[in-house]
Design a protein around this motif. Sequence first.
Motif, PDB file in Angstrom:
ATOM      1  N   PHE A   1       6.233   8.013   1.699  1.00  0.00           N
ATOM      2  CA  PHE A   1       5.625   6.684   1.561  1.00  0.00           C
ATOM      3  C   PHE A   1       6.708   5.611   1.375  1.00  0.00           C
ATOM      4  CE2 PHE A   1       1.940   9.299   0.129  1.00  0.00           C
ATOM      5  CZ  PHE A   1       1.042   8.870   1.080  1.00  0.00           C
ATOM      6  N   VAL A   2       7.748   5.949   0.630  1.00  0.00           N
ATOM      7  CA  VAL A   2       8.856   5.007   0.444  1.00  0.00           C
ATOM      8  C   VAL A   2       9.535   4.731   1.788  1.00  0.00           C
ATOM      9  CG1 VAL A   2      11.090   4.650  -0.654  1.00  0.00           C
ATOM     10  CG2 VAL A   2       9.229   5.709  -1.942  1.00  0.00           C
TER      11      VAL A   2
ATOM     12  N   VAL B   1       3.931   5.750  -5.686  1.00  0.00           N
ATOM     13  CA  VAL B   1       3.813   5.896  -7.140  1.00  0.00           C
ATOM     14  C   VAL B   1       2.709   6.890  -7.484  1.00  0.00           C
ATOM     15  CG1 VAL B   1       3.225   4.690  -9.277  1.00  0.00           C
ATOM     16  CG2 VAL B   1       4.738   3.598  -7.608  1.00  0.00           C
ATOM     17  N   SER B   2       1.573   6.803  -6.780  1.00  0.00           N
ATOM     18  CA  SER B   2       0.452   7.712  -7.039  1.00  0.00           C
ATOM     19  C   SER B   2       0.842   9.155  -6.752  1.00  0.00           C
ATOM     20  CB  SER B   2      -0.755   7.318  -6.179  1.00  0.00           C
ATOM     21  OG  SER B   2      -1.161   5.994  -6.435  1.00  0.00           O
TER      22      SER B   2
ATOM     23  N   ALA C   1       0.832  -1.209   0.000  1.00  0.00           N
ATOM     24  CA  ALA C   1       0.000   0.000   0.000  1.00  0.00           C
ATOM     25  C   ALA C   1       0.865   1.257   0.000  1.00  0.00           C
ATOM     26  CB  ALA C   1      -0.923  -0.015   1.221  1.00  0.00           C
ATOM     27  N   ASP C   2       1.957   1.246   0.763  1.00  0.00           N
ATOM     28  CA  ASP C   2       2.859   2.401   0.788  1.00  0.00           C
ATOM     29  C   ASP C   2       3.507   2.626  -0.577  1.00  0.00           C
ATOM     30  OD1 ASP C   2       2.706   3.631   3.268  1.00  0.00           O
ATOM     31  OD2 ASP C   2       4.012   2.156   4.214  1.00  0.00           O
TER      32      ASP C   2
ATOM     33  N   LEU D   1       7.039  19.556  -3.148  1.00  0.00           N
ATOM     34  CA  LEU D   1       6.275  19.035  -2.025  1.00  0.00           C
ATOM     35  C   LEU D   1       5.640  17.693  -2.374  1.00  0.00           C
ATOM     36  CD1 LEU D   1       5.912  20.258   0.767  1.00  0.00           C
ATOM     37  CD2 LEU D   1       3.659  21.057   0.071  1.00  0.00           C
ATOM     38  N   PHE D   2       5.139  17.569  -3.625  1.00  0.00           N
ATOM     39  CA  PHE D   2       4.571  16.292  -4.072  1.00  0.00           C
ATOM     40  C   PHE D   2       5.640  15.197  -4.085  1.00  0.00           C
ATOM     41  CE2 PHE D   2       1.363  18.889  -6.673  1.00  0.00           C
ATOM     42  CZ  PHE D   2       0.466  18.882  -5.620  1.00  0.00           C
ATOM     43  N   ILE D   3       6.823  15.552  -4.552  1.00  0.00           N
ATOM     44  CA  ILE D   3       7.913  14.569  -4.602  1.00  0.00           C
ATOM     45  C   ILE D   3       8.326  14.156  -3.195  1.00  0.00           C
ATOM     46  CG2 ILE D   3      10.314  14.207  -5.289  1.00  0.00           C
ATOM     47  CD1 ILE D   3       9.766  16.093  -7.656  1.00  0.00           C
TER      48      ILE D   3
END
Length: 201
Positions: A115-116, A23-24, A17-18, A107-109
């Motif tokens: 999550f990683v 990726v999302s 899930a993470d 910020l998105f990156i």
Amino acid sequence: FGKLADRVDRRMLCVTADLVSAVSAFALPIWLWIGGPTDIGSYIANFMLAATTALFMPASNALVKERVLDERLGKFNAHFEMATNTGMLLASSLAGFLVIWFGPTPLFIFNSLTFVASAILTYLIGRKPAKSAVVQTEEEATPADVSTAPAPVHQPIKRLVLLYSNGNIGLMVANVILTALVLHTFNQGAWLIGVVDALAG
């Protein structure tokens, strides 16, 4: 998702899930960079993140119950909730300023990298430890043993689900209203959204 979390390896389900969330989250700045429509990309990314969160939460809660001793659950949950809420408040208060200073793409990156990091830390928990067989003699057993007590006949599962859903819906609607008020009604910047959201929290 809750039944799925009970049937498979909870640790690997959390890791998966993470990674899907990473990726999302990373796909959104790529989508914007290649010139894709902002609204469509945002909606798809948010939907994917919400779906993976719906998978991650029951799996991670079950993982905690699986790895933490029952007598330590109360203390662990208290510390876990305090740490989670502190992180959310700090993130809310800083996000608006970070958007102003660095722009949304970095910020998105960074969000995808969190999550990683979560996937790596969850994987490092290791496999489920083998349970040692505990034999309870008749002298040790008591009539008030909680483990042998029958479950309630009428469990309020539907009402609890409704209560939980209502709380989440309220938060989502409040965040949308807050964003609309700050940006469009008061004509303020994104920094104020984070401050108000953190203070409200």
